[in-house]
Design an enzyme around this catalytic site. Structure first.
Site, PDB file in Angstrom:
ATOM      1  N   GLY A   1    -111.113   0.986  61.621  1.00 51.45           N
ATOM      2  CA  GLY A   1    -111.814   0.787  60.351  1.00 51.45           C
ATOM      3  C   GLY A   1    -113.138   0.086  60.576  1.00 51.45           C
TER       4      GLY A   1
ATOM      5  CB  CYS B   1    -110.052   0.430  66.724  1.00 47.32           C
ATOM      6  SG  CYS B   1    -111.737  -0.230  66.736  1.00 47.32           S
ATOM      7  CE1 TYR B   2    -110.303  -4.641  59.941  1.00 45.58           C
ATOM      8  CE2 TYR B   2    -108.090  -3.834  59.470  1.00 45.58           C
ATOM      9  CZ  TYR B   2    -109.146  -4.679  59.175  1.00 45.58           C
ATOM     10  OH  TYR B   2    -109.037  -5.581  58.129  1.00 45.58           O
TER      11      TYR B   2
ATOM     12  CG  HIS C   1    -111.391   4.986  68.196  1.00 45.82           C
ATOM     13  ND1 HIS C   1    -110.801   4.957  66.949  1.00 45.82           N
ATOM     14  CD2 HIS C   1    -112.327   4.002  68.216  1.00 45.82           C
ATOM     15  CE1 HIS C   1    -111.374   3.991  66.235  1.00 45.82           C
ATOM     16  NE2 HIS C   1    -112.297   3.403  66.971  1.00 45.82           N
TER      17      HIS C   1
ATOM     18  CD  GLU D   1    -108.631   7.810  66.980  1.00 44.67           C
ATOM     19  OE1 GLU D   1    -109.211   7.123  66.121  1.00 44.67           O
ATOM     20  OE2 GLU D   1    -107.964   7.291  67.918  1.00 44.67           O
TER      21      GLU D   1
ATOM     22  CG  ASP E   1    -107.819  27.578  52.794  1.00 39.86           C
ATOM     23  OD1 ASP E   1    -107.404  27.770  53.944  1.00 39.86           O
ATOM     24  OD2 ASP E   1    -108.803  26.871  52.534  1.00 39.86           O
TER      25      ASP E   1
ATOM     26  CE  LYS F   1    -110.045  26.648  56.537  1.00 36.00           C
ATOM     27  NZ  LYS F   1    -109.738  27.645  55.467  1.00 36.00           N
TER      28      LYS F   1
END
Length: 524
Positions: free
Chosen positions: A59, A90-91, A177, A179, A235, A380
């Site tokens: 964050g 992290c945060y 991070h 990710e 979609d 998606k």
């Protein structure tokens, strides 16, 4: 059987959605919720989920700030005593340390971007990740002191605590991070947490999803009529196909040609769903109405709002006809995806508007219909997998994203029939060339845009003063970041020659070599 889930608590990181994407890539089901949600409902016996783990995101705030996001004491106590593994990123690392009795300080050496990390543990999060690796950092605060029952598992080249754990309480944390793609072994670390430490076993499978959703929709709808706005995008098309599997001819699809579609697109959509899949499909040509309302409008936001409002007006009119016919339509299908849901539940409120998005989100409140959103929990690529299972053509499912306002936001300036005709031909040539060179599937999105400039050219022995078009092709994993595709000269030469030779009104072709950020993928 309950679905295994990992809960992601969002503290406002720009990367939070990437955490979910990485887990979904492993077929691990996860959901993002605001940090202040009462997560204990996921532990109740009545929950349809089996909570396997919790991740605290990064964050932008400082845990040292007075009003920084925080987890209330009761929720935090329940979290750390539930026996469910927790990962702080992290945060999240700093917050866990602070709430567990550690000490945080403003770092003398801030760490942003690539940082070398030394792993002090060959197990847990870092199993199979080597003794050192590059990681993506983004923090100005650091952990100064950990509680006695926590163990440091990694340090940065600057000596900063970059990982810790408390195995007894099943708490793990990293300062960087994992990710983001920039972090080496990042996916491995998340896999170690989700599949190893959390023990997630019931993975997401399209066939199981389809079976469960068909049953759920049938029970919900009964014998009532269901309406769907079928744009022809992935979609709405996959959503309509799934609902059609559940209720058959009770589904009435409405396709509106707004005059802003790609070349022959409406005809292809009607042929596919009416003739091949035998959908109950209503076709409405509203192109003249859309163009009339867009006349003289150049501002991109105004274009989007006019298109959205006109779409709602036309759709509502057609829906009323269906309801007046005595079919008693009470349900509306929408192709809402999980990123839309994430945006709407962010603890920060709606993010800063870069551009308005156009979908059928404005319809329910006005029409007072019950909503069926079969994909509101999916990304998606997961929807594409379901579409393949439902028998939609691969060429249709793998099409590049196309904006809701269509070519209106690919014509910079006001919209006219002539400009639309030119852009359709240019775009068609570009896409066909991508297929001819075998490049289409290597590109995340490709399109042409008509620029609001004309340039001098020479055609034969005559001077010309005609339009310039720009070609855009990007590679991306999820559209959040993107880089331009590096074409060979042979391709650019071929596509440029064909556009200029075949499309009257164009004498210059340029290629966009900007990345996202700082640019967006679309031009408007």
């Amino acid at each position: 059987m309950k679905t295994d889930i990992i809960l992601i608590l969002d503290f406002g990181s720009q990367y939070t959605q990437l955490i979910a994407r990485r887990l979904r890539d492993m077929n691990v089901y996860c959901e993002i919720h605001p940090y202040n949600i009462d997560f204990r409902k996921f532990l109740s016996a009545s929950s349809k989920y089996d909570l396997k783990g919790i991740i605290l995101s990064g964050g932008p705030a400082s845990v040292l700030a007075k009003d920084s996001p925080d987890i209330d004491a009761d929720n935090y106590k329940a979290m750390t005593e539930a026996g469910v593994p927790v990962l702080g990123i992290c945060y999240g690392l700093q917050l866990i340390a602070k709430k567990s009795g550690g000490r945080i300080h403003k770092a003398k050496v801030r760490e942003y971007g690539f940082t070398r990390i030394k792993s002090l543990s060959a197990s847990g999060i870092f199993r199979g990740c080597g003794k050192s690796f590059n990681a993506w950092m983004s923090h100005g605060d650091s952990v100064d002191l950990l509680p006695s029952d926590f163990t440091v598992t990694a340090r940065s080249a600057n000596g900063v605590i970059s990982g810790y754990e408390n195995r007894r309480k099943k708490i793990y944390a990293v300062q960087f991070h994992p990710e983001v793609n920039h972090t080496e072994y990042g996916r491995k670390m998340l896999s170690n947490f989700a599949l190893g430490i959390c023990g997630v076993k019931s993975l997401f499978r399209p066939s199981s999803f389809i079976r469960d959703k068909i049953k759920e929709i049938r029970e919900k709808v009964g014998k009532d009529t269901v309406i769907c706005a079928l744009s022809g995008g992935v979609d709405s098309s996959v959503a309509a196909s799934l609902v059609h599997k559940a209720v058959g001819r009770q589904l009435v699809c409405i396709h509106i040609d707004n005059g802003l579609m790609r070349k022959d697109e409406s005809r292809k959509i009607v042929d596919l769903f009416r003739k091949h899949f035998r959908f109950n499909l209503v076709f409405v040509d509203a192109s003249e109405l859309f163009l009339k309302r867009l006349k003289g409008v150049s501002d991109p936001e105004k274009k989007r709002k006019i298109i959205g409002k006109t779409f709602i007006d036309v759709f509502e009119k057609e829906a009323k006809k269906i309801r007046k016919s005595g079919r008693g339509a009470e349900y509306l299908v929408q192709g809402t995806l999980y990123p839309d849901v994430i945006e709407s539940v962010s603890f920060k409120g709606p993010s800063v508007t870069i551009k308005s998005h156009h979908n059928v989100g404005g319809l329910p409140e006005k029409m007072k219909m019950k909503i069926i959103e079969p994909f509101r929990e999916l990304f998606k690529d997961e929807v594409r997998s379901i579409g393949m299972k439902l028998g939609l053509p691969e060429s249709f499912i793998k099409r590049h994203p196309f904006p809701g306002p269509g070519l209106a936001v690919r014509i910079l300036g006001d919209i006219t029939k002539e400009k639309l005709s030119i852009l359709r031909e240019v775009d068609d040539i570009f896409i066909n060339e991508l297929h001819s060179f075998g490049l289409y599937d290597s590109i995340w999105q490709a399109f042409a845009a008509l620029l609001p400039v004309q340039s001098v050219g020479v055609m034969g022995d005559e001077r010309s003063y005609e339009n310039a078009v720009v070609l855009r092709a990007v590679t991306s994993l999820d559209g959040m970041t993107a880089d331009f595709y590096q074409f060979e000269k042979e391709f650019l030469t071929s596509v440029s020659n064909k556009i200029i030779n075949r499309v009257r009104g164009v004498n210059r072709v340029v290629y966009d070599v900007s990345s996202k950020p700082p640019a967006t993928i679309e031009w408007e």
